[in-house]
Design an enzyme around this catalytic site. Sequence first.
Site, PDB file in Angstrom:
ATOM      1  N   SER A   1       0.825  -1.212   0.000  1.00 42.97           N
ATOM      2  CA  SER A   1       0.000   0.000   0.000  1.00 42.97           C
ATOM      3  C   SER A   1       0.855   1.256   0.000  1.00 42.97           C
ATOM      4  O   SER A   1       1.749   1.397   0.828  1.00 42.97           O
ATOM      5  CB  SER A   1      -0.880   0.046   1.250  1.00 42.97           C
ATOM      6  OG  SER A   1      -1.571  -1.149   1.396  1.00 42.97           O
TER       7      SER A   1
ATOM      8  N   HIS B   1      -4.386  -0.068  -5.318  1.00 46.58           N
ATOM      9  CA  HIS B   1      -3.489  -1.034  -5.948  1.00 46.58           C
ATOM     10  C   HIS B   1      -3.763  -1.033  -7.453  1.00 46.58           C
ATOM     11  O   HIS B   1      -4.892  -1.227  -7.875  1.00 46.58           O
ATOM     12  CB  HIS B   1      -3.725  -2.442  -5.398  1.00 46.58           C
ATOM     13  CG  HIS B   1      -3.289  -2.605  -3.973  1.00 46.58           C
ATOM     14  ND1 HIS B   1      -2.118  -3.232  -3.627  1.00 46.58           N
ATOM     15  CD2 HIS B   1      -3.858  -2.205  -2.816  1.00 46.58           C
ATOM     16  CE1 HIS B   1      -1.994  -3.219  -2.313  1.00 46.58           C
ATOM     17  NE2 HIS B   1      -3.036  -2.608  -1.795  1.00 46.58           N
TER      18      HIS B   1
ATOM     19  N   HIS C   1      -4.654 -10.383  -2.013  1.00 47.97           N
ATOM     20  CA  HIS C   1      -4.768 -10.693  -0.590  1.00 47.97           C
ATOM     21  C   HIS C   1      -5.686 -11.891  -0.377  1.00 47.97           C
ATOM     22  O   HIS C   1      -6.706 -12.031  -1.057  1.00 47.97           O
ATOM     23  CB  HIS C   1      -5.326  -9.486   0.178  1.00 47.97           C
ATOM     24  CG  HIS C   1      -4.458  -8.273   0.106  1.00 47.97           C
ATOM     25  ND1 HIS C   1      -4.575  -7.338  -0.903  1.00 47.97           N
ATOM     26  CD2 HIS C   1      -3.452  -7.846   0.905  1.00 47.97           C
ATOM     27  CE1 HIS C   1      -3.671  -6.393  -0.710  1.00 47.97           C
ATOM     28  NE2 HIS C   1      -2.977  -6.668   0.373  1.00 47.97           N
TER      29      HIS C   1
ATOM     30  N   TYR D   1      -7.645 -12.248   2.044  1.00 46.89           N
ATOM     31  CA  TYR D   1      -8.967 -11.792   2.519  1.00 46.89           C
ATOM     32  C   TYR D   1      -9.902 -11.394   1.385  1.00 46.89           C
ATOM     33  O   TYR D   1     -11.109 -11.285   1.571  1.00 46.89           O
ATOM     34  CB  TYR D   1      -8.843 -10.644   3.536  1.00 46.89           C
ATOM     35  CG  TYR D   1      -8.217  -9.370   3.018  1.00 46.89           C
ATOM     36  CD1 TYR D   1      -8.897  -8.516   2.160  1.00 46.89           C
ATOM     37  CD2 TYR D   1      -6.935  -9.011   3.401  1.00 46.89           C
ATOM     38  CE1 TYR D   1      -8.322  -7.355   1.685  1.00 46.89           C
ATOM     39  CE2 TYR D   1      -6.339  -7.851   2.945  1.00 46.89           C
ATOM     40  CZ  TYR D   1      -7.039  -7.028   2.077  1.00 46.89           C
ATOM     41  OH  TYR D   1      -6.451  -5.884   1.607  1.00 46.89           O
ATOM     42  N   GLU D   2      -9.336 -11.183   0.201  1.00 47.02           N
ATOM     43  CA  GLU D   2     -10.187 -10.851  -0.946  1.00 47.02           C
ATOM     44  C   GLU D   2     -10.944 -12.083  -1.439  1.00 47.02           C
ATOM     45  O   GLU D   2     -11.854 -11.967  -2.258  1.00 47.02           O
ATOM     46  CB  GLU D   2      -9.347 -10.274  -2.087  1.00 47.02           C
ATOM     47  CG  GLU D   2      -8.738  -8.911  -1.770  1.00 47.02           C
ATOM     48  CD  GLU D   2      -7.831  -8.420  -2.893  1.00 47.02           C
ATOM     49  OE1 GLU D   2      -8.344  -7.823  -3.843  1.00 47.02           O
ATOM     50  OE2 GLU D   2      -6.614  -8.653  -2.813  1.00 47.02           O
TER      51      GLU D   2
ATOM     52  N   ALA E   1       2.258  -2.765   4.339  1.00 44.65           N
ATOM     53  CA  ALA E   1       1.827  -1.895   5.431  1.00 44.65           C
ATOM     54  C   ALA E   1       1.504  -2.804   6.604  1.00 44.65           C
ATOM     55  O   ALA E   1       0.961  -3.890   6.410  1.00 44.65           O
ATOM     56  CB  ALA E   1       0.586  -1.116   5.016  1.00 44.65           C
TER      57      ALA E   1
ATOM     58  N   MET F   1      -1.701  -8.460   6.842  1.00 44.20           N
ATOM     59  CA  MET F   1      -2.578  -9.441   6.183  1.00 44.20           C
ATOM     60  C   MET F   1      -2.019  -9.923   4.855  1.00 44.20           C
ATOM     61  O   MET F   1      -2.769 -10.366   3.986  1.00 44.20           O
ATOM     62  CB  MET F   1      -3.962  -8.812   5.971  1.00 44.20           C
ATOM     63  CG  MET F   1      -4.592  -8.224   7.215  1.00 44.20           C
ATOM     64  SD  MET F   1      -6.096  -7.331   6.813  1.00 44.20           S
ATOM     65  CE  MET F   1      -6.371  -6.417   8.334  1.00 44.20           C
ATOM     66  N   SER F   2      -0.701  -9.843   4.701  1.00 44.16           N
ATOM     67  CA  SER F   2      -0.117 -10.234   3.413  1.00 44.16           C
ATOM     68  C   SER F   2       1.263 -10.838   3.620  1.00 44.16           C
ATOM     69  O   SER F   2       1.596 -11.306   4.707  1.00 44.16           O
ATOM     70  CB  SER F   2      -0.006  -8.996   2.508  1.00 44.16           C
ATOM     71  OG  SER F   2       0.960  -8.091   3.005  1.00 44.16           O
TER      72      SER F   2
ATOM     73  N   ASN G   1       0.344   2.312  11.359  1.00 43.64           N
ATOM     74  CA  ASN G   1      -0.479   2.624  12.546  1.00 43.64           C
ATOM     75  C   ASN G   1       0.014   1.742  13.668  1.00 43.64           C
ATOM     76  O   ASN G   1       0.643   0.712  13.420  1.00 43.64           O
ATOM     77  CB  ASN G   1      -1.955   2.287  12.253  1.00 43.64           C
ATOM     78  CG  ASN G   1      -2.124   0.822  11.846  1.00 43.64           C
ATOM     79  OD1 ASN G   1      -1.835   0.436  10.720  1.00 43.64           O
ATOM     80  ND2 ASN G   1      -2.565   0.002  12.790  1.00 43.64           N
TER      81      ASN G   1
ATOM     82  N   HIS H   1      -8.686   2.344   7.698  1.00 44.41           N
ATOM     83  CA  HIS H   1      -7.961   2.157   6.440  1.00 44.41           C
ATOM     84  C   HIS H   1      -7.438   3.511   5.937  1.00 44.41           C
ATOM     85  O   HIS H   1      -6.367   3.592   5.343  1.00 44.41           O
ATOM     86  CB  HIS H   1      -8.894   1.507   5.415  1.00 44.41           C
ATOM     87  CG  HIS H   1      -8.229   1.203   4.105  1.00 44.41           C
ATOM     88  ND1 HIS H   1      -7.131   0.377   4.000  1.00 44.41           N
ATOM     89  CD2 HIS H   1      -8.506   1.624   2.843  1.00 44.41           C
ATOM     90  CE1 HIS H   1      -6.759   0.299   2.729  1.00 44.41           C
ATOM     91  NE2 HIS H   1      -7.572   1.046   2.006  1.00 44.41           N
TER      92      HIS H   1
HETATM   93  N1  HPA Z   1      -3.426  -4.915  11.427  1.00 45.65           N
HETATM   94  C1  HPA Z   1      -3.381  -5.732  10.360  1.00 45.65           C
HETATM   95  N2  HPA Z   1      -2.981  -5.338   9.167  1.00 45.65           N
HETATM   96  C2  HPA Z   1      -2.579  -4.065   9.028  1.00 45.65           C
HETATM   97  C3  HPA Z   1      -2.601  -3.164  10.090  1.00 45.65           C
HETATM   98  C4  HPA Z   1      -3.044  -3.614  11.362  1.00 45.65           C
HETATM   99  O1  HPA Z   1      -3.085  -2.868  12.358  1.00 45.65           O
HETATM  100  N3  HPA Z   1      -2.150  -1.961   9.608  1.00 45.65           N
HETATM  101  C5  HPA Z   1      -1.859  -2.159   8.296  1.00 45.65           C
HETATM  102  N4  HPA Z   1      -2.125  -3.427   7.934  1.00 45.65           N
END
Ligand code: HPA
Length: 276
Positions: A34, A65, A87, A89-90, A117, A215-216, A239, A251
């Site tokens: 990202s 993306h 991903h 999750y997609e 990220a 998540m990747s 974050n 997000h």
């Molecule tokens: N958790 C999971 N995936 C993420 C996060 C998070 O806090 N920030 C960016 N991708």
Amino acid sequence: MISEKGYSVKLAEARGYLMENVEVLPELGVILGSGLGAFADLVEEQVVIPYKDIPHFPISTVEGHAGQLVFGKVQGRKVVVMQGRFHYYEGYTMQEVTFPIRVMQVLGVTGLIVTNAAGGINSSFSGGDLVLIKDHLNLMGDNPLRGANLSNLGPRFPDLSEAYNREWRQKALVIAKELGIDPQEGVYVAVSGPNYETPSEIQYLRTIGADMVGMSTVPEVIVANHGGMRVLGISCVTNMAAGILGQKLSHVEVMETAERVEKQFVQFVQALVKVL
Ligand code: HPA
């Protein structure tokens, strides 16, 4: 599940298409997470191939993306850049998520830089930090190597004791210092998402040794290692993870932080491509 034969045929067709359309075959792959999309602008003698044109490639659905492979040269190195990843999750299977890594492998790629990220769990991190991944925890509940082993691509039971190449990490630490980036290292835990974690989950992930969560990355890194590639991984801490600062996650925040450090991140990866 894709049969062994079916997968090999798909891979050969994707390879065939790319061999016809790309002149400079890559040695190094780069996956842009990202907000790192601008790295693709640095590629010289660009040949851009949208995912939708490559036989059997999945198509990216996430905002921010682009969904294309960019072939060419960066710092004189022959690269292929994945602008936009798939991903879990997609809804893609692990085989779909990692199909591009296999395509890179059969095109001759021997090294991979993976970026993402991530949420910071280690309280010495803060938003905007770039952290070298020194190891990972696979908590996605699935594995891209499950099923028949494609023995022409790698071994049944691959060793992951140095999934993130030590020598490359050391080089990256030196480069980071030269660029004035405070070099940090951490363990990345991958979860399936798509929800951000609960504070209790983050507490658990810290206890089991995670420094950042995302998540990747882990599926791609497993397959790259299976295929004998060297890997370097970098997380942008967009974050602090849930419960750490006592504020809600969004997000939008993730994308804003990624954007804020994009320039430095791009500069870092550019310098890395030269020395790895
Ligand atoms: N958790 C999971 N995936 C993420 C996060 C998070 O806090 N920030 C960016 N991708």
